[in-house]
Design an enzyme around this catalytic site. Structure first.
Site, short mmCIF file in Angstrom:
data_model
loop_
_atom_site.label_atom_id
_atom_site.label_comp_id
_atom_site.label_asym_id
_atom_site.label_seq_id
_atom_site.Cartn_x
_atom_site.Cartn_y
_atom_site.Cartn_z
CB SER A 193 -0.97 -0.03 1.19
OG SER A 193 -2.00 0.92 1.03
CD GLU A 319 -5.44 -4.23 -3.60
OE1 GLU A 319 -5.52 -3.85 -2.42
OE2 GLU A 319 -4.42 -4.74 -4.08
CG HIS A 417 -5.73 -2.40 0.65
ND1 HIS A 417 -4.87 -2.34 -0.41
CD2 HIS A 417 -5.26 -1.48 1.56
CE1 HIS A 417 -3.92 -1.44 -0.17
NE2 HIS A 417 -4.14 -0.91 1.02
#
Length: 482
Positions: A193, A319, A417
């Site tokens: 990320s 995600e 995610h």
């Protein structure tokens, strides 16, 4: 019986780690001076060092921060932050690395958290299992986040301080990692990320690119444009107003005198004022043209900034559910509301794209379609563009998609995610109760071993023996885990 210990030399003094099983872990080593007093909102400075042997059995405190907005996805953390002593590094090495002469490849891995939260010292990211599995050295570290790391007031020296911390850590690795059995000429920089975003920036910045040999990018939000200096300055002004701090050179004195809790509270207020449904951008993140980000990442890539560096890049399948599953504004959207939100991001193509994405679902609710579109726009599309460009230049490129979803998924997270993190580090127990993981069965742990082995092989050699390198636009060359 007390654990065995190992001692290593750094340029600031000796440190003693702890041997557990096949790994020696050195935790909480300062790589820069504490950013307190006059060093708050200042670039990182060298640590003054210590005499004797410093115990490195415990991770240092996290950088001051508020709660993560993904707590409901990943699990909650008990606050463990302290501004004093927060710039630390953790080094995990195979047990034999301190005794033999075989320099091992190094992974420097950066945590995510939207440039607002996270810590390299958390048990979520314990690199010991990965180090033992791959016979590599695994390094994690803290960097300043939120207002302490990304407040943009260049007149007082505050500009991309988090990125400057990361550059200082890479220099520390260059100067010290050989003492831990690592090879400073074989360094993979990676992260997840925001950590992936930062890793790409470090690999492309001329001031740090020479310290990076390979690149690992997990779920990078590469659709997030860096902040323009003007917008960053406007957000800084709004932040100072919330603190009742005057602008200009006098701001430094006032900001350094405030309790850090006040700084965090005002940042939370600013985030609330700027929040928009479906917008994952934090109020402060890397500023274009500032230290660590001298030019746009995509332009730097186009100009060949990553040439010659093997790349492993990927995303999870779903995600954006991490950002939308618990947001009532998104879950209650109708088609018109979704199109209104998307029009601001996609312009006149919003209706056409919405219809195309809706056709993928048997039950195309507005929330599902919107989430799928955000997944591609913020994460997947640009990751594939990066992979296409890099592979087209003849560079070793590996692309994955992480498809695991928990057997029980009451919130509809899917492969969300952050979902691959316990698999990479083998830290399933640290994520106990996390909705994104579910129950770690034997099959789940086997998948973790497979994924971590592939990553470790890439770190060790820049290739993976049973994985065909990616070629541009070739979906069949994307390896699926899950």
């Amino acid at each position: 019986m007390s654990p065995v210990v190992g001692v290593a030399e750094t340029d600031r003094g000796r440190v003693r780690g702890v041997v557990r099983g096949e790994v020696v872990s050195f935790r909480g080593i300062p790589y820069a001076a504490s950013p307190v007093g006059e060093l708050r909102f200042a670039p990182p400075r060298p640590h003054p060092g210590w005499t004797g042997v410093r115990e490195a059995a415990q991770a240092g405190p996290a950088v001051p921060q508020g709660a993560s907005r993904l707590e409901r996805v990943m699990g909650a953390r008990v606050p463990d932050w302290d501004e004093d002593g927060c710039l630390t590094v953790n080094v995990h090495v195979p047990a034999g690395a301190l005794e033999d002469n075989a320099a091992r490849p190094v992974l420097v891995w950066w945590h995510g958290g939207g440039f607002t939260s996270g810590s390299g010292g958390w048990d979520w990211y314990d690199g010991g299992r990965l180090a033992a599995l791959g016979d590599i050295v695994v390094v994690t570290a803290n960097y300043r986040v939120g207002p302490l790391g990304y407040l943009y007031l260049p007149e007082i020296g505050a500009a991309n301080l988090g990125a400057q911390d990361q550059a200082a850590l890479l220099a520390w690795v260059r100067d010290n990692i050989a003492s831990f059995g690592g090879d400073p000429r074989e360094v993979t920089v990676g992260g997840q990320s925001a950590g992936a975003y930062a890793s790409l920036a470090l690999a492309l910045d001329p001031r740090t690119s020479g310290l990076v040999n390979r690149v690992l990018l997990e779920s990078g939000p590469f659709g997030l444009a860096p902040q323009a200096p003007q917008l960053a300055a406007e957000n800084a002004e709004a932040y100072l107003r919330l603190l009742d701090v005057p602008g200009g050179a006098d701001a430094a004195t006032a900001l350094r005198a405030l309790p850090v809790e006040r700084l965090l509270s005002a940042y939370g207020q600013l985030a609330g004022q700027l929040a928009r449904p479906g917008n994952a951008a934090p109020p402060m993140h890397p500023v274009l043209g500032g230290p660590g980000l001298p030019r746009d990442l995509h332009q730097a890539l186009a100009d060949g900034g990553l040439e010659g560096k093997p790349l492993l890049i990927g995303t999870t399948r779903d995600e954006a559910t991490a950002f939308t599953a618990f947001d009532p504004h998104i879950q209650n959207l109708g088609v018109d509301g979704a199109l209104d939100l998307l029009a601001g991001q996609l312009g006149e193509h919003a209706h056409e794209l919405y219809a195309r994405y809706a056709a993928r679902f048997e039950e195309p609710t507005a929330a599902r379609v919107f989430t799928a579109m955000v997944t591609d726009d913020l994460f997947r599309a640009d990751s594939l563009r990066i992979a296409d460009h890099h592979a087209a230049g003849g560079n070793a490129t590996y692309v994955y998609e992480f498809d695991y979803r928990p057997a029980e998924d009451p919130y509809g997270l899917g492969a969300t995610h952050c979902g691959e993190l316990p698999f990479l580090f083998g830290t399933f127990d640290a994520f106990a109760g996390s909705p994104m993981l579910g129950r770690p069965t034997d099959a789940v742990r086997t998948l973790g071993h497979t994924f971590a082995t592939a990553v470790a092989e890439f770190v060790a050699s820049g290739s993976v023996h049973d994985w065909l390198p990616y070629t541009p636009g070739t979906a069949a060359r994307v390896r699926h885990f899950g």
